[in-house]
Design a protein around this motif. Structure first.
Motif, PDB file in Angstrom:
ATOM      1  N   ASN A   1      -5.997  -3.262  -2.087  1.00 51.77           N
ATOM      2  CA  ASN A   1      -5.603  -1.849  -1.643  1.00 51.77           C
ATOM      3  C   ASN A   1      -4.173  -1.514  -1.865  1.00 51.77           C
ATOM      4  N   LYS A   2      -3.759  -2.246  -3.079  1.00 51.56           N
ATOM      5  CA  LYS A   2      -2.380  -2.014  -3.645  1.00 51.56           C
ATOM      6  C   LYS A   2      -2.293  -1.111  -4.667  1.00 51.56           C
ATOM      7  N   VAL A   3      -1.851   0.024  -4.591  1.00 45.67           N
ATOM      8  CA  VAL A   3      -1.809   1.127  -5.489  1.00 45.67           C
ATOM      9  C   VAL A   3      -0.343   1.789  -5.422  1.00 45.67           C
ATOM     10  N   ALA A   4       0.229   2.069  -6.473  1.00 43.96           N
ATOM     11  CA  ALA A   4       1.694   2.450  -6.352  1.00 43.96           C
ATOM     12  C   ALA A   4       1.953   3.562  -7.681  1.00 43.96           C
ATOM     13  N   LEU A   5       2.826   4.410  -7.200  1.00 43.16           N
ATOM     14  CA  LEU A   5       3.254   5.355  -8.118  1.00 43.16           C
ATOM     15  C   LEU A   5       4.545   4.995  -8.732  1.00 43.16           C
ATOM     16  N   PRO A   6       4.774   4.511  -9.877  1.00 48.46           N
ATOM     17  CA  PRO A   6       5.981   4.003 -10.236  1.00 48.46           C
ATOM     18  C   PRO A   6       6.965   5.389 -10.710  1.00 48.46           C
ATOM     19  N   THR A   7       8.134   5.261 -10.573  1.00 55.03           N
ATOM     20  CA  THR A   7       8.790   6.307 -10.886  1.00 55.03           C
ATOM     21  C   THR A   7       9.787   6.132 -12.128  1.00 55.03           C
ATOM     22  N   PHE A   8       9.727   4.891 -12.844  1.00 54.16           N
ATOM     23  CA  PHE A   8      10.376   4.406 -13.853  1.00 54.16           C
ATOM     24  C   PHE A   8       9.862   3.850 -14.942  1.00 54.16           C
ATOM     25  N   LEU A   9      10.348   3.454 -15.915  1.00 52.32           N
ATOM     26  CA  LEU A   9       9.586   2.575 -16.996  1.00 52.32           C
ATOM     27  C   LEU A   9      10.139   1.132 -16.931  1.00 52.32           C
ATOM     28  N   GLY A  10       8.975   0.392 -16.918  1.00 53.96           N
ATOM     29  CA  GLY A  10       9.381  -1.155 -16.683  1.00 53.96           C
ATOM     30  C   GLY A  10       7.859  -1.737 -17.098  1.00 53.96           C
TER      31      GLY A  10
ATOM     32  N   PRO B   1       0.785  -1.033  -0.136  1.00 55.81           N
ATOM     33  CA  PRO B   1       0.048   0.059   0.008  1.00 55.81           C
ATOM     34  C   PRO B   1       0.648   1.032   0.062  1.00 55.81           C
ATOM     35  N   GLU B   2       0.760   2.068  -1.008  1.00 58.74           N
ATOM     36  CA  GLU B   2       1.334   3.351  -1.328  1.00 58.74           C
ATOM     37  C   GLU B   2       2.740   3.130  -1.361  1.00 58.74           C
ATOM     38  N   ASN B   3       3.395   2.226  -1.952  1.00 61.37           N
ATOM     39  CA  ASN B   3       4.910   2.047  -2.122  1.00 61.37           C
ATOM     40  C   ASN B   3       5.063   1.134  -3.417  1.00 61.37           C
ATOM     41  N   ILE B   4       6.207   1.116  -3.843  1.00 65.41           N
ATOM     42  CA  ILE B   4       6.817   0.345  -5.087  1.00 65.41           C
ATOM     43  C   ILE B   4       8.113  -0.315  -4.988  1.00 65.41           C
ATOM     44  N   GLU B   5       8.642  -1.350  -4.948  1.00 71.65           N
ATOM     45  CA  GLU B   5       9.729  -1.746  -5.057  1.00 71.65           C
ATOM     46  C   GLU B   5      10.011  -2.319  -6.594  1.00 71.65           C
ATOM     47  N   SER B   6      11.239  -2.098  -6.820  1.00 67.12           N
ATOM     48  CA  SER B   6      11.452  -2.867  -8.326  1.00 67.12           C
ATOM     49  C   SER B   6      12.295  -3.937  -8.372  1.00 67.12           C
ATOM     50  N   ASP B   7      12.084  -5.043  -9.032  1.00 65.20           N
ATOM     51  CA  ASP B   7      12.865  -6.294  -9.005  1.00 65.20           C
ATOM     52  C   ASP B   7      13.532  -6.663 -10.286  1.00 65.20           C
ATOM     53  N   SER B   8      14.888  -5.708 -10.769  1.00 65.71           N
ATOM     54  CA  SER B   8      15.333  -6.019 -12.001  1.00 65.71           C
ATOM     55  C   SER B   8      15.766  -7.691 -11.907  1.00 65.71           C
TER      56      SER B   8
END
Length: 418
Positions: A290-299, A247-254
């Motif tokens: 309830n999972k919503v996120a604002l990405p800051t990158f292209l993916g 909720p309110e966050n995102i992590e990337s998994d390259s």
């Protein structure tokens, strides 16, 4: 420094227990079973999970991660004597220090009481926290705990000083967590107010989605938001799925996508979606609505999520993001979900949800208020994480005698931040 080891009786692997040489001056070491004494328990000491109450006279302590798992009024099940004790989760490997009357919850708990002739109870609790009890899934772990030894200062005042310093950091971290939880509650209350009354005190009107200021509009989701369609790029990292979005966050998994896969293979595997830094990521499967996120990158994201992009000049992306975090939106999404197979909300159902559309200037004002709440929550969580890292480092150093507690006492005080 060498370490005492044992051989795992199940897998035959050698497991390190506790450094034993060289011990600091005036320290000793004893096998675990010499460090505990028997504790008197009531005849009916265990309360089954279905008997837990949300309120009651006495707290229920069990092996779960939550410190207090429930409540009871059954005095026959309460432990009043031989306190304090440490509750050990036989399945979960969780340790809890308890110095007040309590009832033991469900099965899988062991009640440990320090041998007071050699150990301070609070020191013993922290010594147990420092043990690396091997994980065997949901099997019982007490037999592994019994194979450890405990190193300790012979002088109990030094033991108490160690416990005092560790407790100070532990309490500071807990305080940050409580403050973050309170700030989340404050934000939820603010959202309820802002999304029904606005910021300008203007008269309100009744609409299909409840009360709102007169100047606001009600719009259909599909009319103002583009709901992403399946697109794939086999060479594109990073990759995001539901497990990377809280909720309110995102992590990337390259690296989750393998570059050698073809578009056709990727469509068969997941039908992944392309997203950009202009989108919002939304999980479409319950219980992750309830999972919503604002990405800051292209993916690329998994097919369990929708990339969403406002295409109206009258809707700000971050306002939509905040509204989708509101209880008002979550309740509507859950009520519309497809209940056949895996519960989820499809594109048509999501598109039918009605949204608020305040004037752009008021959207910006609301976003600024809620963003300030988010910043405060994030700062408190960062402080809690730093204190957690400090606690773990101090625990290792103090429990092996590499760091002396007496020098820390002037810097730490129970109930105060370090």
């Amino acid at each position: 420094m060498t370490a005492k080891t044992r051989r795992d009786t199940v897998r035959g692997e050698v497991v390190s227990t506790l450094p034993v040489s060289p011990l600091p001056p005036n320290w000793d070491i004893s096998p675990f079973e010499f460090c505990v004494v028997k504790t008197k328990l009531p005849k009916h000491s265990s309360i089954s999970l279905d008997k837990y109450q949300t309120t009651g006279t006495y707290p229920i302590i069990d092996q779960s991660a939550e410190y207090i798992a429930g409540w009871t009024d059954s005095v026959e099940s309460v432990i009043f004597e031989d306190l304090p004790v440490i509750v050990f989760g036989d399945h979960t490997r969780v340790f809890k220090y308890v110095d007040f009357p309590f009832a033991v919850g469900a099965d899988g708990t062991k009640i440990l009481r320090a041998n007071s002739t050699i150990l301070d109870s609070f020191f013993f609790y922290f010594a147990l926290l420092n043990l690396n009890v091997p994980s065997k899934g949901y099997n019982r772990h007490y037999k592994y705990l019994r194979e450890f030894s405990i190193a300790f200062p012979i002088d109990k005042s030094e033991q108490r000083a160690i416990a005092h310093a560790l407790r100070a950091v532990q309490q500071a971290q807990a305080a940050r967590r409580r403050e973050a939880a309170l700030e989340r509650e404050r934000k939820a209350a603010l959202m309820q107010h802002l999304f029904t009354r606005g910021t300008r005190g203007e008269p309100r009107k009744q609409t299909d989605i409840g009360e709102m200021p007169e100047s606001w509009r009600v719009v259909r989701f599909a009319n103002v938001v583009e709901i992403g369609k399946g697109q794939v790029d086999p060479k594109l990292d990073p990759y995001a799925s539901m497990i990377h979005v809280g909720p309110e966050n995102i992590e990337s998994d390259s690296g989750r996508l393998v570059a050698t896969k073809t578009n056709k293979e990727l469509k068969i595997i997941s039908g992944n979606y392309l997203f950009t830094a202009e989108d919002i990521l939304y999980s479409k499967i319950r219980p992750y609505l309830n999972k919503v996120a604002l990405p800051t990158f292209l993916g690329t994201c998994s097919a369990d999520m929708y990339p969403l992009r406002p295409h109206s000049d009258h809707l700000i992306r971050e306002f939509l993001f905040q509204f989708m975090l509101s209880e008002q939106f979550k309740v509507r999404a859950v009520s519309l979900q497809d209940r056949t197979g895996i519960p989820k909300i499809n594109r048509e159902q999501l598109g039918s949800i009605l949204l608020l559309e305040p004037p752009l200037s008021e959207q910006r004002d609301i976003v600024a208020v809620l963003r300030a709440c988010d910043a405060k929550i994030a700062a408190l969580e960062r402080e809690a994480a730093i204190l957690d890292a400090l606690f773990r480092a101090m625990l290792e150093e103090l429990m092996t005698g590499r760091l002396l507690a007496r020098g820390l006492i002037s810097s730490f005080s129970l109930g105060q931040d370090p």
